[in-house]
Design a protein around this motif. Structure first.
Motif, short mmCIF file in Angstrom:
data_model
loop_
_atom_site.label_atom_id
_atom_site.label_comp_id
_atom_site.label_asym_id
_atom_site.label_seq_id
_atom_site.Cartn_x
_atom_site.Cartn_y
_atom_site.Cartn_z
N ALA A 21 46.46 59.51 42.55
CA ALA A 21 45.18 59.83 43.24
C ALA A 21 44.87 58.62 44.03
CB ALA A 21 44.08 59.91 42.06
N LEU A 22 45.25 57.34 43.88
CA LEU A 22 45.21 56.22 44.57
C LEU A 22 46.17 55.95 45.74
CD1 LEU A 22 43.43 53.62 41.94
CD2 LEU A 22 42.52 54.85 43.80
N THR A 23 47.40 56.10 45.58
CA THR A 23 48.50 55.71 46.19
C THR A 23 49.35 56.58 46.49
OG1 THR A 23 49.82 54.96 44.58
CG2 THR A 23 48.44 53.34 45.40
N GLY A 24 49.26 57.77 46.04
CA GLY A 24 50.17 58.92 45.87
C GLY A 24 51.50 58.30 45.37
N ASN A 25 51.44 57.37 44.52
CA ASN A 25 52.47 56.78 44.04
C ASN A 25 53.65 55.94 44.94
OD1 ASN A 25 52.62 59.42 41.68
ND2 ASN A 25 52.35 57.37 40.99
N ASN A 26 52.79 55.72 45.96
CA ASN A 26 53.59 55.05 47.19
C ASN A 26 53.34 53.60 47.13
OD1 ASN A 26 53.67 53.88 49.77
ND2 ASN A 26 53.92 55.97 50.63
N ALA A 27 54.51 52.80 46.79
CA ALA A 27 54.53 51.20 46.58
C ALA A 27 54.17 50.67 47.84
CB ALA A 27 55.97 50.91 46.31
N GLY A 28 54.31 51.17 49.07
CA GLY A 28 53.90 50.46 50.25
C GLY A 28 52.20 50.64 50.27
N ARG A 29 51.73 51.79 49.93
CA ARG A 29 49.95 51.78 49.82
C ARG A 29 49.61 50.68 48.69
NH1 ARG A 29 47.19 56.08 51.84
NH2 ARG A 29 45.63 55.91 50.08
N TYR A 30 50.49 50.57 47.55
CA TYR A 30 50.29 50.03 46.38
C TYR A 30 50.08 48.56 46.73
CZ TYR A 30 50.54 48.62 41.50
OH TYR A 30 50.32 47.95 40.11
N LEU A 31 50.79 48.04 47.57
CA LEU A 31 50.98 46.72 47.71
C LEU A 31 50.00 46.08 48.79
CD1 LEU A 31 54.85 45.60 47.87
CD2 LEU A 31 53.32 45.64 45.98
N ALA A 32 49.23 47.12 49.43
CA ALA A 32 48.08 46.68 50.25
C ALA A 32 46.70 46.67 49.58
CB ALA A 32 47.72 47.94 51.32
N MET A 33 46.68 47.04 48.06
CA MET A 33 45.47 47.10 47.46
C MET A 33 44.81 45.56 47.09
SD MET A 33 46.05 49.54 44.51
CE MET A 33 45.11 51.38 44.47
N ASN A 34 45.47 44.50 47.51
CA ASN A 34 44.68 43.46 47.42
C ASN A 34 43.67 43.21 48.48
OD1 ASN A 34 47.17 42.85 49.16
ND2 ASN A 34 46.14 40.78 49.35
N LEU A 35 43.86 44.03 49.49
CA LEU A 35 42.96 44.02 50.66
C LEU A 35 41.58 44.74 50.29
CD1 LEU A 35 45.38 44.78 53.51
CD2 LEU A 35 44.60 42.45 52.90
N ASP A 36 41.70 45.40 49.19
CA ASP A 36 40.41 46.08 48.70
C ASP A 36 39.76 45.14 47.92
OD1 ASP A 36 39.20 48.62 48.47
OD2 ASP A 36 39.75 48.82 46.25
N MET A 37 40.42 44.07 47.19
CA MET A 37 39.74 43.13 46.81
C MET A 37 39.09 42.04 47.59
SD MET A 37 41.33 39.96 44.30
CE MET A 37 41.05 40.06 42.66
N ASP A 38 39.71 41.83 48.88
CA ASP A 38 38.88 41.21 49.78
C ASP A 38 37.60 41.96 50.34
OD1 ASP A 38 42.11 40.22 50.73
OD2 ASP A 38 40.45 38.92 51.55
N ARG A 39 37.78 43.20 50.33
CA ARG A 39 36.63 43.83 51.05
C ARG A 39 35.42 43.74 50.10
NH1 ARG A 39 35.49 49.01 50.14
NH2 ARG A 39 37.58 49.76 49.53
N GLN A 40 35.97 43.93 48.64
CA GLN A 40 34.72 44.05 47.57
C GLN A 40 34.02 42.63 47.54
OE1 GLN A 40 36.34 44.83 43.73
NE2 GLN A 40 34.65 44.48 42.62
N GLY A 53 49.60 39.19 45.64
CA GLY A 53 48.50 39.43 46.68
C GLY A 53 47.18 39.36 46.24
N PHE A 54 47.05 39.42 44.99
CA PHE A 54 45.59 39.43 44.46
C PHE A 54 45.27 37.60 44.50
CE2 PHE A 54 46.02 43.33 41.88
CZ PHE A 54 45.35 44.13 42.83
N VAL A 55 46.40 37.05 44.12
CA VAL A 55 46.04 35.50 44.05
C VAL A 55 46.07 34.78 45.72
CG1 VAL A 55 47.57 33.41 44.18
CG2 VAL A 55 47.54 34.81 42.15
N ASN A 56 46.40 35.79 46.77
CA ASN A 56 46.24 35.22 48.13
C ASN A 56 44.80 35.58 48.17
OD1 ASN A 56 49.08 34.70 48.05
ND2 ASN A 56 49.34 36.01 50.05
N THR A 57 44.37 36.74 47.95
CA THR A 57 43.11 37.19 48.25
C THR A 57 41.86 36.07 47.67
OG1 THR A 57 43.53 39.47 48.50
CG2 THR A 57 41.16 38.89 47.83
N LEU A 58 42.17 35.78 46.40
CA LEU A 58 41.30 34.83 45.95
C LEU A 58 41.35 33.34 46.43
CD1 LEU A 58 42.00 35.72 42.24
CD2 LEU A 58 39.65 36.19 43.32
#
Ligand code: AHR
Length: 547
Positions: free
Chosen positions: A284-303, A368-373
């Motif tokens: 549902a979130l990424t379509g099991n696509n690792a490229g999309r998955y590795l972009a998810m820390n940007l969602d944490m930035d946005r939050q 990626g989450f570490v970078n966002t934090l």
């Protein structure tokens, strides 16, 4: 000569026009370039304070095997006289985890802290309704404080705002922090703890917006309860730092409205607000696509930016001088061992719950989450990797050993290397598309994301600079040209390591504990412009002397 920073930034006007003008990513320092190595300009951040070490905290809940057989296993040959697992304590001490949130999580909303103090033989076994497990209460607040002291971590205690009253919450503070001469402080002394625990930071409940939460409340009800309890707590101890419950995720229908209403009720009485987020590589979130998955820390930035905006909105409404900080007190990858059998303890003691097995791609995203934090450290003062042992955790125990899961490594690097001031990092990078049929490009609300994600810190005390770099490119190396300016001048490479590998789904086991582990990485020679060749799908740290 230093690369001219103004020239670099004005260059974005042409090469970076697309992202710089149309994307949310420019607010976190990213611009698009059409070809060539990513250009990374690193300079001091004007007026930046040292990052708070509590940014890299963690979390232990009475859940599954986190406490029992995780950190506490009396009778084990590996246990201390207090029953603490010495091998696990050693790992945690070596990591240097600065703060640990406890005892929940969902568990706390049905927890009576009084069940977990006093003579162990008299403590009741109760049914924990959050995880349908048996709680023996053999480990409670006093044991947790002893354990924290033994691993040199600060306690971050959570309060029951579900079944618990303000009266019980205030009594808990009195039990922990008042020296003597009152009902609850004398009870602590009778339990063998003459000195107060002096717990400074407290969470006013957990995820009280969630329909799954015991005693779920409406935002205004919760806000008023938090205000009332907090006001009383401050009478007991004027030095407390109190964290209100924010939205439990960006997917909540009340996301942001909950935070606004809660803060409209209790802004003046609290110091911070909590954020929670769990991510997964799901259809549902990424379509099991690792490229999309590795972009998810940007969602944490946005939050982080969105919740900060709500805090500042309420601050302005109230004409308040106080700027709230954020406590990202639950974050991690969690999507496999979730729900069903993985979350139902079937009335067992220490059942195997939420035992997520982490692979390489999860570890890269945690990087990626570490970078966002790090890049949001001016606003996020506390954050907790959820959790620490056995339950969605970097460390896993058997009866005889402790295993480092893949996500251990980016977390350990954050703790070891990300120190001092956060540096100002501007990245000009090629991008890749993350939109897909039927999938929303949620991550940072952008169709395109940069291949690389970079943060840097400068520890003036030790004259050390660290750079943490994520390469989201699954298929190829990516060159990153780091240009130093504004007086940041590395002189020597101390360490350079990378976490990478051919199989994104590889994970560690007790039999093969180092299948995914950092490898040495050949750094470029130190100069004003250093070109790092990051391996495909990798997270890399460079630790440099700057004297
Ligand atoms: O960390 C696992 C659970 O996730 C916590 O108990 C809860 O707060 C969150 O929903």
């Amino acid at each position: 000569m230093n690369i001219d920073r103004r020239r670099f930034l004005s260059g974005l006007g042409s090469s970076g026009a697309l992202l710089a003008t149309s994307s949310w990513l420019d607010t976190i320092g990213y611009a698009q370039r059409s070809r060539g190595p990513a250009r990374v300009s690193i300079a001091p951040r004007y007026g930046a304070a040292d990052l708070d070490r509590r940014l890299f905290g963690s979390f232990l809940e009475h859940l599954g095997r986190a406490i029992y057989t995780g950190i506490y296993e009396p009778g084990s040959p590996l246990a201390s006289p207090d029953g603490f697992r010495t091998d696990v304590a050693h790992e945690i001490r070596e990591l240097g985890v600065p703060i640990v949130r406890y005892p929940g999580g969902n568990f706390v909303s049905g927890y009576n802290w009084l069940d977990g103090v006093g003579p162990k033989a008299q403590r009741p076994t109760v049914l924990d309704r959050a995880w349908n497990s048996l709680e023996t209460n053999q480990f409670g607040t006093n044991e947790f404080i002893d354990w924290c002291r033994s691993v040199e971590a600060e306690p971050l205690l959570g309060m029951n705002f579900g079944t618990g009253t303000a009266e019980q919450a205030v009594a808990y503070v009195e039990y922990c922090n008042v020296e003597r001469g009152t009902k609850w402080s004398d009870l602590r002394r009778a339990h063998g703890y003459a000195r107060p625990h002096d717990v400074r930071r407290w969470c006013l409940g957990n995820e009280m917006d969630g329909p799954w939460q015991i005693g779920q409340l409406q935002a205004r009800e919760y806000g008023r309860k938090a205000r009332d309890a907090a006001r009383q707590m401050r009478v007991i101890d004027g030095r407390l730092e109190l964290i209100a419950c924010g939205s439990s995720g960006t997917n909540m229908p009340t996301y942001l409205a909950w935070d606004r209403e809660v803060l409209e009720e209790c802004y003046d009485q609290v110091d911070g607000i909590s954020l929670h987020a769990y991510y997964g590589n799901t259809p549902a979130l990424t379509g099991n696509n690792a490229g999309r998955y590795l972009a998810m820390n940007l969602d944490m930035d946005r939050q982080i930016h969105e919740i900060a905006a709500v805090c500042d909105y309420v601050r302005a409404l109230r004409r308040s001088n106080k700027r709230l900080w954020l406590s990202f007190d639950e974050w991690n990858v969690w999507y496999r061992a979730r729900g069903g059998d993985a979350a139902n303890g079937r009335r067992q003691i220490a059942p195997r719950l939420l035992e997520e097995v982490y692979n390489l791609e999860d570890a890269l995203l945690v990087g990626g989450f570490v970078n966002t934090l790090v890049r949001n450290a001016d606003r996020v003062r506390v954050a907790c990797l959820a959790q620490l042992v056995n339950v969605i955790a970097p460390l896993v125990t058997s009866h005889t050993a402790v295993l480092r899961q893949t996500i251990y490594y980016p977390y350990a690097w954050a703790l070891r290397y990300a120190r001092g001031q956060v540096l100002d990092v501007r990245v000009e990078s090629e991008t890749y598309p993350i939109s897909g049929a039927g999938l929303q490009a949620d991550f940072a609300r952008s169709e395109q994301v940069p291949w690389v994600d970079v943060v840097a810190t400068h520890d003036a005390q030790t004259s050390r600079v660290s750079v943490l770099m994520l390469n989201r490119d699954l298929d190829g190396d990516r060159e990153v040209a780091v240009e130093w300016s504004g007086g940041v001048k590395p002189s020597r490479v101390l360490t350079c390591e990378t976490l990478a590998g051919p199989d994104l789904k590889a994970f560690n086991t007790f039999e093969q504990p180092r299948r995914v582990a950092p490898q040495r990485f050949d750094p470029p020679a130190v100069s004003e412009r250093m070109v790092f060749k990051l391996p495909a799908r990798s997270y890399t740290v460079a630790h440099l002397a700057a004297d």
